[in-house]
Motif scaffolding. Structure first.
Motif, PDB file in Angstrom:
ATOM      1  N   GLY A 104      29.659 -11.893   1.763  1.00 29.69           N
ATOM      2  CA  GLY A 104      30.572 -12.501   2.994  1.00 29.69           C
ATOM      3  C   GLY A 104      29.501 -12.347   4.124  1.00 29.69           C
ATOM      4  O   GLY A 104      28.315 -12.978   4.097  1.00 29.69           O
ATOM      5  N   PHE A 105      29.737 -11.530   4.905  1.00 34.15           N
ATOM      6  CA  PHE A 105      28.828 -11.557   6.296  1.00 34.15           C
ATOM      7  C   PHE A 105      27.942 -10.078   6.468  1.00 34.15           C
ATOM      8  O   PHE A 105      27.612  -9.884   7.432  1.00 34.15           O
ATOM      9  N   ALA A 106      27.939  -9.400   5.144  1.00 30.76           N
ATOM     10  CA  ALA A 106      26.891  -8.291   5.070  1.00 30.76           C
ATOM     11  C   ALA A 106      25.826  -8.656   4.689  1.00 30.76           C
ATOM     12  O   ALA A 106      25.617  -9.531   3.932  1.00 30.76           O
ATOM     13  N   TYR A 107      24.582  -7.931   5.319  1.00 26.50           N
ATOM     14  CA  TYR A 107      23.267  -8.086   4.842  1.00 26.50           C
ATOM     15  C   TYR A 107      22.842  -6.676   4.444  1.00 26.50           C
ATOM     16  O   TYR A 107      23.043  -5.612   4.995  1.00 26.50           O
ATOM     17  N   GLU A 108      21.597  -6.994   3.539  1.00 33.19           N
ATOM     18  CA  GLU A 108      20.893  -5.753   3.087  1.00 33.19           C
ATOM     19  C   GLU A 108      19.566  -5.709   3.617  1.00 33.19           C
ATOM     20  O   GLU A 108      18.789  -6.939   3.482  1.00 33.19           O
ATOM     21  N   TYR A 109      18.788  -4.771   4.058  1.00 25.87           N
ATOM     22  CA  TYR A 109      17.423  -4.951   4.519  1.00 25.87           C
ATOM     23  C   TYR A 109      16.674  -3.725   3.746  1.00 25.87           C
ATOM     24  O   TYR A 109      17.163  -2.464   3.510  1.00 25.87           O
ATOM     25  N   THR A 110      15.408  -4.264   2.928  1.00 26.54           N
ATOM     26  CA  THR A 110      14.591  -3.383   2.204  1.00 26.54           C
ATOM     27  C   THR A 110      13.236  -3.558   2.676  1.00 26.54           C
ATOM     28  O   THR A 110      13.018  -4.648   3.281  1.00 26.54           O
ATOM     29  N   LEU A 111      12.556  -2.414   2.765  1.00 30.43           N
ATOM     30  CA  LEU A 111      11.215  -2.599   3.166  1.00 30.43           C
ATOM     31  C   LEU A 111      10.309  -2.179   2.161  1.00 30.43           C
ATOM     32  O   LEU A 111      10.167  -1.633   0.991  1.00 30.43           O
ATOM     33  N   GLU A 112       9.174  -3.176   1.722  1.00 34.56           N
ATOM     34  CA  GLU A 112       8.238  -3.133   0.814  1.00 34.56           C
ATOM     35  C   GLU A 112       6.849  -2.783   1.255  1.00 34.56           C
ATOM     36  O   GLU A 112       6.709  -3.011   2.490  1.00 34.56           O
ATOM     37  N   ILE A 113       6.182  -1.938   0.692  1.00 33.48           N
ATOM     38  CA  ILE A 113       4.631  -1.391   1.148  1.00 33.48           C
ATOM     39  C   ILE A 113       3.822  -1.892   0.018  1.00 33.48           C
ATOM     40  O   ILE A 113       3.718  -1.536  -1.318  1.00 33.48           O
ATOM     41  N   ASN A 114       2.752  -2.653   0.406  1.00 34.88           N
ATOM     42  CA  ASN A 114       1.903  -3.412  -0.472  1.00 34.88           C
ATOM     43  C   ASN A 114       2.716  -3.759  -1.804  1.00 34.88           C
ATOM     44  O   ASN A 114       2.291  -3.770  -3.076  1.00 34.88           O
ATOM     45  N   GLY A 115       3.807  -4.400  -1.540  1.00 36.79           N
ATOM     46  CA  GLY A 115       4.478  -5.137  -2.519  1.00 36.79           C
ATOM     47  C   GLY A 115       5.367  -4.479  -3.481  1.00 36.79           C
ATOM     48  O   GLY A 115       5.933  -4.968  -4.662  1.00 36.79           O
ATOM     49  N   GLU A 116       5.391  -3.250  -3.198  1.00 35.46           N
ATOM     50  CA  GLU A 116       6.286  -2.231  -3.713  1.00 35.46           C
ATOM     51  C   GLU A 116       7.546  -1.790  -2.763  1.00 35.46           C
ATOM     52  O   GLU A 116       7.171  -1.551  -1.814  1.00 35.46           O
ATOM     53  N   SER A 117       8.389  -1.281  -3.572  1.00 34.62           N
ATOM     54  CA  SER A 117       9.684  -0.708  -2.743  1.00 34.62           C
ATOM     55  C   SER A 117       9.124   0.581  -2.194  1.00 34.62           C
ATOM     56  O   SER A 117       8.099   1.076  -2.574  1.00 34.62           O
ATOM     57  N   LEU A 118       9.692   0.889  -1.008  1.00 35.10           N
ATOM     58  CA  LEU A 118       9.194   1.952  -0.086  1.00 35.10           C
ATOM     59  C   LEU A 118       9.418   3.348  -1.182  1.00 35.10           C
ATOM     60  O   LEU A 118       8.105   4.050  -1.047  1.00 35.10           O
ATOM     61  N   LYS A 119      10.406   3.382  -2.041  1.00 31.91           N
ATOM     62  CA  LYS A 119      10.446   4.565  -2.595  1.00 31.91           C
ATOM     63  C   LYS A 119       9.454   4.606  -3.914  1.00 31.91           C
ATOM     64  O   LYS A 119       8.761   5.741  -3.883  1.00 31.91           O
ATOM     65  N   GLN A 120       9.147   3.523  -4.448  1.00 33.08           N
ATOM     66  CA  GLN A 120       7.986   3.303  -5.404  1.00 33.08           C
ATOM     67  C   GLN A 120       6.611   3.500  -4.819  1.00 33.08           C
ATOM     68  O   GLN A 120       5.857   4.385  -5.298  1.00 33.08           O
ATOM     69  N   TYR A 121       6.231   3.205  -3.636  1.00 28.76           N
ATOM     70  CA  TYR A 121       5.195   3.348  -2.894  1.00 28.76           C
ATOM     71  C   TYR A 121       4.911   4.777  -2.578  1.00 28.76           C
ATOM     72  O   TYR A 121       3.748   5.538  -2.797  1.00 28.76           O
ATOM     73  N   MET A 122       6.000   5.303  -1.937  1.00 30.28           N
ATOM     74  CA  MET A 122       5.695   6.930  -1.650  1.00 30.28           C
ATOM     75  C   MET A 122       5.678   7.673  -2.880  1.00 30.28           C
ATOM     76  O   MET A 122       4.796   8.827  -2.758  1.00 30.28           O
ATOM     77  N   GLU A 123       6.324   7.471  -3.896  1.00 29.58           N
ATOM     78  CA  GLU A 123       6.067   8.282  -5.119  1.00 29.58           C
ATOM     79  C   GLU A 123       4.796   8.356  -5.988  1.00 29.58           C
ATOM     80  O   GLU A 123       4.084   8.898  -6.069  1.00 29.58           O
ATOM     81  N   LYS A 124       4.189   6.938  -5.862  1.00 33.15           N
ATOM     82  CA  LYS A 124       2.721   6.669  -6.126  1.00 33.15           C
ATOM     83  C   LYS A 124       1.929   7.462  -5.356  1.00 33.15           C
ATOM     84  O   LYS A 124       0.789   7.967  -5.781  1.00 33.15           O
ATOM     85  N   ARG A 125       1.907   7.279  -3.870  1.00 27.15           N
ATOM     86  CA  ARG A 125       1.094   7.942  -2.901  1.00 27.15           C
ATOM     87  C   ARG A 125       1.169   9.330  -3.056  1.00 27.15           C
ATOM     88  O   ARG A 125       0.105   9.960  -2.913  1.00 27.15           O
ATOM     89  N   SER A 126       2.372  10.076  -3.326  1.00 29.63           N
ATOM     90  CA  SER A 126       2.330  11.481  -3.488  1.00 29.63           C
ATOM     91  C   SER A 126       1.356  12.072  -4.513  1.00 29.63           C
ATOM     92  O   SER A 126       0.882  13.315  -4.513  1.00 29.63           O
ATOM     93  N   LYS A 127       1.130  11.112  -5.478  1.00 29.21           N
ATOM     94  CA  LYS A 127       0.287  11.906  -6.635  1.00 29.21           C
ATOM     95  C   LYS A 127      -1.301  11.470  -6.217  1.00 29.21           C
ATOM     96  O   LYS A 127      -2.108  12.050  -7.035  1.00 29.21           O
TER      97      LYS A 127
END
Length: 210
Positions: A104-127
Motif C-alpha cells: 500500500g502506502f507503507a515504506y521500509e528504510y534500511t541502511l547499508e554500510i560498505n554494501g552490507e546491512s548495518l547489522k552485518q557490518y557491525m557484527e563484522k566490525r566487532s571482530k
C-alpha cells in the motif's frame, strides 16, 4: 540502533511540512525536521555517527543528515522508492539508505554500510576492533583499536604510537597529555580467541566495552 523502519504516510506526510529554502544559513541551523522517518547510529573508528533521514511520502522529498549536518537534499522526487548514497566519518565510509515500498502506502528504510546491512557490518566490525571509554581530567575519551591496521583512534583522531616487543607480547604506546597509555597484545593460547588486547592508562587496566 535501528536497521529497518516501516512508516505509513500519516506518520511522515509532506502535507503542511515547512519548505526549507537555501537561504545561505548553516546546515545545522535548519528548522526542526518534521518528516524524519528513520534514525541510525553507526559506530566507526572516529566516533559514533548519527544518521537521520527525512522522506516526504507525498512530495518525494529526501533529506539526509549526518551528525546534524545536511548531506543530501532533494525537494521533489516523482519516484518514491530508490536509494541515497553518501559518506560518513573521517575515512569517508560509504553509506546507502534504501527506500522500499512494503504494501500500500507503507515504506521500509534500511541502511547499508560498505554494501552490507548495518547489522552485518557491525557484527563484522566487532571482530576487527576493540573499544574503550574512559574519563581523564574531566574529559571523556573513546579509544578504538583497529586490529587489521593496528591504528589507534582517540575521539576521532589517529594517535601517534610506538610499538615495543615485551616478553609476553607487544605493547603499543601513546599519550593523552601527561598520561602514559599503551595497548598490550598477548596470545590467549586458544585458537578461537586469538590475540587479547588490553588498554592500560597510568598503570590501570581500562575495561573494554562490548
Amino acid at each position: 540502533m535501528v536497521n529497518i523502519q516501516t512508516v505509513l504516510p500519516t506518520m511522515a506526510s509532506g502535507d503542511g511540512s515547512p519548505v526549507f529554502e537555501d537561504d545561505g544559513s548553516p546546515p545545522h541551523n535548519l528548522e526542526k525536521m518534521t518528516n524524519c522517518v528513520a534514525t541510525w547510529e553507526v559506530a566507526l573508528s572516529d566516533g559514533v555517527h548519527k544518521i537521520e533521514f527525512e522522506h516526504g511520502t507525498t512530495t518525494g522529498k529526501r533529506v539526509v543528515y549526518v551528525d546534524g549536518k545536511e548531506e543530501i537534499r532533494k525537494k521533489w522526487m516523482f519516484k518514491l522508492v530508490g536509494k541515497e548514497t553518501f559518506y560518513v566519518g573521517t575515512a569517508k565510509t560509504k553509506a546507502t539508505i534504501n527506500i522500499d515500498a512494503v504494501s500500500g502506502f507503507a515504506y521500509e528504510y534500511t541502511l547499508e554500510i560498505n554494501g552490507e546491512s548495518l547489522k552485518q557490518y557491525m557484527e563484522k566490525r566487532s571482530k576487527t576492533t576493540n573499544t574503550w571509554v574512559l574519563q581523564l581530567d574531566g574529559e571523556d575519551f573513546r579509544v578504538v583499536l583497529d586490529k587489521n591496521t593496528m591504528d589507534v583512534w582517540c575521539n576521532g583522531k589517529i594517535m601517534k604510537t610506538e610499538g615495543e616487543f615485551v616478553d609476553d607480547g607487544v605493547e603499543t604506546h601513546f599519550h593523552f597529555g601527561n598520561h602514559d597509555c599503551y595497548i598490550k597484545a598477548v596470545s590467549s593460547g586458544k585458537p578461537k580467541e586469538g590475540i587479547i588486547h588490553t588498554l592500560i592508562v597510568d598503570n590501570r587496566e581500562i575495561p573494554q566495552i562490548s
